[in-house]
Every structure is written in structure tokens, then in C-alpha cells.
Design an enzyme around this catalytic site. Structure first.
Site, PDB file in Angstrom:
ATOM      1  N   GLU A 130      -2.185 -16.816 -12.435  1.00  0.00           N
ATOM      2  CA  GLU A 130      -1.473 -17.068 -11.203  1.00  0.00           C
ATOM      3  C   GLU A 130      -2.200 -15.893 -10.515  1.00  0.00           C
ATOM      4  O   GLU A 130      -2.065 -15.297 -10.980  1.00  0.00           O
ATOM      5  CB  GLU A 130       0.247 -16.649 -11.978  1.00  0.00           C
ATOM      6  CG  GLU A 130       0.897 -17.076 -11.210  1.00  0.00           C
ATOM      7  CD  GLU A 130       1.122 -16.474 -10.211  1.00  0.00           C
ATOM      8  OE1 GLU A 130       0.740 -16.446  -9.036  1.00  0.00           O
ATOM      9  OE2 GLU A 130       2.085 -15.740 -10.253  1.00  0.00           O
ATOM     10  N   CYS A 172       3.846 -13.729  -3.991  1.00  0.00           N
ATOM     11  CA  CYS A 172       2.583 -14.866  -4.358  1.00  0.00           C
ATOM     12  C   CYS A 172       2.914 -16.321  -4.138  1.00  0.00           C
ATOM     13  O   CYS A 172       2.847 -16.014  -3.176  1.00  0.00           O
ATOM     14  CB  CYS A 172       2.000 -14.880  -5.487  1.00  0.00           C
ATOM     15  SG  CYS A 172       3.225 -15.264  -7.189  1.00  0.00           S
TER      16      CYS A 172
HETATM   17  P1  NAD Z   1      -5.875  -5.150  -6.259  1.00  0.00           P
HETATM   18  O1  NAD Z   1      -6.437  -6.539  -6.696  1.00  0.00           O
HETATM   19  O2  NAD Z   1      -6.426  -3.868  -6.974  1.00  0.00           O
HETATM   20  O3  NAD Z   1      -5.189  -5.366  -7.812  1.00  0.00           O
HETATM   21  C1  NAD Z   1      -4.097  -6.235  -8.484  1.00  0.00           C
HETATM   22  C2  NAD Z   1      -3.977  -6.749  -9.636  1.00  0.00           C
HETATM   23  O4  NAD Z   1      -4.201  -6.508 -10.556  1.00  0.00           O
HETATM   24  C3  NAD Z   1      -3.010  -4.882  -9.533  1.00  0.00           C
HETATM   25  O5  NAD Z   1      -1.810  -5.012 -10.659  1.00  0.00           O
HETATM   26  C4  NAD Z   1      -3.966  -4.515 -10.691  1.00  0.00           C
HETATM   27  O6  NAD Z   1      -3.979  -4.005 -11.262  1.00  0.00           O
HETATM   28  C5  NAD Z   1      -4.839  -5.543 -11.465  1.00  0.00           C
HETATM   29  N1  NAD Z   1      -6.205  -5.097 -11.058  1.00  0.00           N
HETATM   30  C6  NAD Z   1      -7.180  -5.133 -10.472  1.00  0.00           C
HETATM   31  N2  NAD Z   1      -8.704  -4.778 -10.857  1.00  0.00           N
HETATM   32  C7  NAD Z   1      -8.240  -5.537 -11.645  1.00  0.00           C
HETATM   33  C8  NAD Z   1      -9.431  -5.567 -13.296  1.00  0.00           C
HETATM   34  N3  NAD Z   1     -10.465  -5.879 -13.118  1.00  0.00           N
HETATM   35  N4  NAD Z   1      -9.034  -6.397 -14.439  1.00  0.00           N
HETATM   36  C9  NAD Z   1      -7.596  -6.122 -14.241  1.00  0.00           C
HETATM   37  N5  NAD Z   1      -6.259  -5.788 -13.503  1.00  0.00           N
HETATM   38  C10 NAD Z   1      -6.927  -5.660 -12.590  1.00  0.00           C
HETATM   39  O7  NAD Z   1      -4.820  -4.986  -4.958  1.00  0.00           O
HETATM   40  P2  NAD Z   1      -3.817  -4.837  -4.902  1.00  0.00           P
HETATM   41  O8  NAD Z   1      -4.078  -3.638  -3.472  1.00  0.00           O
HETATM   42  O9  NAD Z   1      -3.098  -3.602  -5.996  1.00  0.00           O
HETATM   43  O10 NAD Z   1      -2.697  -5.652  -4.215  1.00  0.00           O
HETATM   44  C11 NAD Z   1      -2.253  -6.707  -3.764  1.00  0.00           C
HETATM   45  C12 NAD Z   1      -3.889  -7.880  -3.911  1.00  0.00           C
HETATM   46  O11 NAD Z   1      -2.864  -7.986  -4.761  1.00  0.00           O
HETATM   47  C13 NAD Z   1      -2.655  -9.144  -2.922  1.00  0.00           C
HETATM   48  O12 NAD Z   1      -4.163  -9.123  -2.141  1.00  0.00           O
HETATM   49  C14 NAD Z   1      -2.735  -9.828  -3.611  1.00  0.00           C
HETATM   50  O13 NAD Z   1      -3.098 -11.217  -3.325  1.00  0.00           O
HETATM   51  C15 NAD Z   1      -2.789  -9.485  -5.447  1.00  0.00           C
HETATM   52  N6  NAD Z   1      -1.339  -9.019  -5.724  1.00  0.00           N
HETATM   53  C16 NAD Z   1      -1.187 -11.100  -6.228  1.00  0.00           C
HETATM   54  C17 NAD Z   1      -0.003 -10.508  -7.068  1.00  0.00           C
HETATM   55  C18 NAD Z   1       0.745 -12.595  -7.289  1.00  0.00           C
HETATM   56  O14 NAD Z   1       1.633 -11.873  -8.025  1.00  0.00           O
HETATM   57  N7  NAD Z   1       0.108 -13.077  -7.859  1.00  0.00           N
HETATM   58  C19 NAD Z   1       0.495 -10.173  -7.295  1.00  0.00           C
HETATM   59  C20 NAD Z   1       0.390  -8.887  -7.520  1.00  0.00           C
HETATM   60  C21 NAD Z   1      -1.055  -8.319  -6.145  1.00  0.00           C
END
Ligand code: NAD
Length: 476
Positions: free
Chosen positions: A248, A282
Site C-alpha cells: 500500500e 496516502c
Molecule cells: P521514508 O520513506 O523514510 O519512510 C516511510 C515509511 O517506511 C516509514 O514508516 C518507515 O519506517 C518505513 N521504511 C523506510 N525504509 C524502510 C525499509 N527499508 N524497510 C521497512 N520499512 C521502511 O519516508 P518518511 O519521510 O518517513 O515518509 C515520507 C514518505 O513516506 C512520503 O513520501 C509517503 O509517500 C510515504 N508514506 C506513505 C504512507 C502511506 O500511507 N502510503 C505512510 C507513511 C509514509
């Protein structure tokens, strides 16, 4: 709120072998507690527990599994006020939104409690007398789930609810930014007497945990909610190890406003939806596309609405929009706005930090963006609305489908024909017309294209946690 959030492994709350990190209140930037980080030794214990507990839990009757889910839902409702407060303090969203999310999570558990009892198979007519052919559904096995900080409760509830209903055990890696509310959700299951090891909660360095759990032979299914970039990495890791996965991921939802729509209603609903959870949603409507003849009228109404959004600490009763969940988002918003303005965009309102302390950013509206502005192509995931105009139906659809995302879309029109054409032409997993109607427990929730695959709502959700077994039996 509890000061130290612990891991929950094999039915016990424990400190992590990899130390702990601070939890920050995004409204004040003050430390409010710590979260335990799991070591590989902790993960090994969780894996063993999930493996053992799976063999037990899959044999618990569907009726009894559903009773545990219902009891956890009941506890979530009873504890709603405390849990909502915890979430607001660590995540930032207004208390009213936290309460709704807590109630929605309980609702998801009730939905999955019902679904547990409907994992039907079927009987297939045989070609010979004395042969029976049946198909049954079985739980896929221990699950590794990765849940985000924007909806700490509901996105975790979707994964835990489906897994437990299907008869799977699960290890959840919760969000390190907002761990305490997730721990309270898990506590509801502990208090509902879910057997030890069926549900485990860990935190840590995300990449370290996912690269350890996903390839592990005990884990049979992956579910991830987060960015498209990370989702692609995890999906390819899962693919290399032949693990099923549900992804997702991000979106950049088009909201198409046709000239025949009720423009007041469209501007009002889209503005409310855009700034909910400070745009960190999202399915947030992000690219407002408005037909030429009502473009200026829509901008005026939307900007007026954005200016009225009261920004503040989520604990204050009159706050409509809290801070962003962490400092990285504020920097991302500043960089999006600077890039758009440098490329000729018109900043109609907002565009900067909203306070000296706390991760606040103003509700922002940008128009006249050039096609190469980053905002036109990347998900903002924050309180920035883009408004552009279109001439014909085909122009609007082409622009809506231009990006690789395909999670949600919105349209406003009074014409039943336009509504039908737009719903069949849009490339997205969900579309809501003339209202904001996505995300209920009983309706599908998921995307297409780069927004991922699989559905985390509706009757489809439990399917991802079940495997099909065919039995052909000659009995005579
Ligand atoms: P990020 O990409 O660092 O992290 C996003 C999420 O992914 C966090 O919960 C993080 O713990 C997890 N994550 C990151 N790297 C991971 C890995 N290698 N393995 C497992 N989990 C991992 O970015 P951020 O600054 O925390 O969030 C911003 C971005 O995250 C946004 O651009 C958005 O697209 C996305 N996001 C999307 C949703 C959603 O509901 N689809 C929710 C939260 C964040």
C-alpha cells in the site's frame, strides 16, 4: 503516555537488545519518551514465537478467533480517549481525528472478526463417481508487517485484523516516530487474551528489520504501507524469496472538478480532505483539476477555506490541523514550494513554516505550476494543494492518468454520464465522486500502478492472508 515503549514478543513486554531512541512530540519538539529497538536476537525470538504460535492459532476455530478480535475492538473503544490522546501527542493530528481513527480501528477488528467466519472453500463437481473435489482456504503462515506513522492505529489494524482473522501469526514493525499508540493497540490484544506469540511488536532501524525478516524462511507473507520507493525495494526482496506481498504505497490523487459541479461543495469538501492529518494521507486529494469556466471561482473558495484552517497543537480543542509528524516533512515542504516558485508557480497562500517551535507548516495553495515542477510529479505528503485548469474531459483524464501513481481519485459533477465515464477512465484503485467516501472497513482499499497491489479492506482483504488448497479424493 507511557514513557518507555517496549517491544512485545512472545506475550512479554521487553526492552530491546539494540537500545532505545527518543520519541519527539512534533508540536513542541520535546522528548516525550523512548522506544526500544530490537536486535537480531530479539527478532529471532519473535520469529520462533510466531512460528510456534502459528501452529496453535491456525487450529483455533474461526469462531474463537473472531471472539478475540471482538474483545480487542471492545477494549479499544473503552480506551479510546486515552489512546487518542497518546496518538495526538506523538503524531500531532487533532484529537478529534485521533478519536475517529481509534474508533475506525475497532471497526476494522469487528469487520475482520466477521470475515474470519467466512473463509469459505467450495466443492467442485467431479468427472467420476466416487471422487470428491474440494477447495479449502488455509492461513498463509507467519506475517511480517511494516506500518507507517501517519495512521499509526488504522494502518496497523488493517494488517493485524486480516492476519489474525485468517489464522496467521504476525510480527509488526511499528513506526518508530509514533510507537506508543501502536503499543496500546497491541495491549488491547494482550488483554483480550490472544495467545502469546500470535502478535509480536518490534521497532528498530527499518531497513535492518525488513532485510532480516523478509527473507527469513519462517515468514510467509509481507505487508507494507509506506512510500513507493521503499515499497519497490521490499517487494523485490519479497519476490526474490517467493514471499507473497501486499503493498500500500504512495499516491498523488487527482480531484477533477467539472463545470457542472456544485463548486461550493467541491471546494469545501476537497479543502477539508486536503488538510486532514496535515495532508499526510496516502489518499489525500492533491492535484485539483478544475474546468476552465469555474477555475477562478474554485481557487477563491479553496484559498478562503485554506486560510481559515486553524493550525495548532492537536490537543487544543479548536485546532483543525496539527504539526507534521517529523522534521523531515517540513524540510520536504519547503523544498517543494521553493522549486515550484522558482519554476514560475503562483503561491496563493501559505508556503512556510507556521511557528518557531514544532513541525508546523502553513496550509498552502499553489497554482500555475509548470509541468516540470516537482510538485506536479512527486507526492507532496503534506499540506500543499495544487490547482490547475483543464478544458475538455479527455484533457482531464490524460492529466489524471499521466503519473505512475494510481491509488485514489476524486471527481465532482452533477452529470451521471460524466461520473460513469470518469470512473471507468481513471487509472486508480479507488474513486470517490461528489463526496469523500474512501477507507471504510467493508470497502476495498488499495492501489494500482506504482501505488502498489493488494487490497486492505472489504472482502478482498483477508484473501491476501489465505492460500488455496485443492483436494481430490477417490473414496469409492
Ligand atoms: P521514508 O520513506 O523514510 O519512510 C516511510 C515509511 O517506511 C516509514 O514508516 C518507515 O519506517 C518505513 N521504511 C523506510 N525504509 C524502510 C525499509 N527499508 N524497510 C521497512 N520499512 C521502511 O519516508 P518518511 O519521510 O518517513 O515518509 C515520507 C514518505 O513516506 C512520503 O513520501 C509517503 O509517500 C510515504 N508514506 C506513505 C504512507 C502511506 O500511507 N502510503 C505512510 C507513511 C509514509
Amino acid at each position: 503516555m507511557s514513557e518507555d515503549v517496549l517491544l512485545y514478543i512472545n506475550g512479554e513486554w521487553k526492552a530491546g537488545g539494540a537500545g532505545k531512541l527518543p520519541i519527539i512530540n512534533p508540536a513542541t519538539e520535546e522528548q516525550i519518551g523512548t522506544v526500544a529497538h530490537a536486535s537480531h536476537a530479539d527478532l529471532d525470538i519473535a520469529l520462533e514465537a510466531a512460528d510456534r504460535a502459528f501452529r496453535q492459532w491456525r487450529d483455533v476455530s474461526a469462531l474463537d478467533r473472531s471472539k478475540v478480535l471482538r474483545q480487542a475492538a471492545k477494549l479499544m473503544r473503552e480506551r479510546q480517549e486515552d489512546i487518542a490522546r497518546i496518538m495526538t501527542i506523538e503524531q500531532g493530528k487533532p484529537l478529534a481525528e485521533s478519536r475517529i481513527e481509534c474508533a475506525a480501528s475497532a471497526d476494522l477488528f469487528d469487520w475482520f472478526a466477521e470475515e474470519a467466519r467466512r473463509t469459505y472453500g467450495r466443492v467442485i463437481p467431479a468427472r467420476a463417481v466416487g471422487v470428491s473435489q474440494t477447495m479449502t482456504k488455509e492461513p498463509v503462515g507467519p506475517v511480517a508487517a511494516f506500518t507507517p506513522w501517519n495512521f499509526p492505529l488504522s494502518q496497523t489494524a488493517r494488517k493485524i485484523g486480516a492476519a489474525l482473522a485468517a489464522g496467521c501469526s504476525i510480527i509488526v514493525k511499528g513506526p518508530e516516530e509514533t510507537p506508543a499508540s501502536v503499543a496500546e493497540l497491541v495491549r488491547s490484544f494482550a488483554d483480550a487474551e490472544l495467545p502469546a506469540g500470535v502478535l509480536n511488536l518490534v521497532f528498530g532501524v527499518p531497513a535492518d528489520i525488513s532485510s532480516y525478516l523478509i527473507p527469513h524462511p519462517i515468514i510467509r507473507k509481507i505487508s507494507f504501507t509506506g512510500s513507493t520507493a521503499i515499497g519497490k525495494e521490499l517487494a523485490s526482496l519479497a519476490g526474490r524469496h517467493m514471499k507473497r506481498s501486499t503493498m500500500e504505497l504512495g499516491g498523488h490523487a487527482p480531484a477533477i472538478v467539472f463545470a457542472d459541479a456544485d463548486i461550493n461543495v467541491a471546494a469545501n469538501l476537497l479543502c477539508g480532505a486536503k488538510y486532514r492529518n496535515a495532508g499526510q494521507v496516502c489518499v489525500s486529494p492533491t492535484r485539483m483539476m478544475v474546468q476552465e469556466s469555474v477555475y477562478e471561482q474554485f481557487i477563491d473558495l479553496f484559498v478562503e477555506g485554506a486560510k481559515k484552517v486553524k493550525v495548532g497543537n492537536g490537543l487544543d480543542a479548536d485546532t483543525a490541523m496539527g504539526p507534521l509528524a517529523h522534521g523531515r516533512r517540513v524540510e520536504a515542504m519547503e523544498s517543494f514550494v521553493a522549486d515550484a516558485v522558482a519554476k514560475g508557480a503562483n503561491l496563493r497562500t501559505g508556503g512556510s513554516r507556521a511557528a518557531n517551535k514544532g513541525y508546523f507548516f502553513q496550509p498552502t495553495v499553489v497554482t500555475d505550476l509548470s509541468g516540470d515542477a516537482r510538485l506536479m510529479n512527486e507526492e507532496p505528503f503534506g499540506p500543499i494543494a495544487l490547482i490547475s485548469s483543464f478544458r475538455t474531459f479527455d484533457d482531464a483524464i490524460a492529466e489524471a492518468n499521466r503519473l505512475p501513481y494510481g491509488l485514489s481519485a476524486y471527481a465532482y459533477t452533477k452529470s451521471a454520464e460524466t461520473a460513469a465515464r470518469v470512473s471507468s477512465s481513471i487509472e486508480s484503485g479507488m474513486i470517490s465522486i461528489n463526496h469523500h467516501g474512501l477507507g471504510l472497513a467493508e470497502t476495498p482499499f488499495g492501489g494500482v500502478k506504482d501505488s502498489g497491489y493488494g487490497s486492505e479492506g472489504g472482502v478482498e482483504a483477508i484473501e491476501a492472508y489465505l492460500v488455496t488448497k485443492f483436494v481430490s479424493h477417490r473414496y469409492a
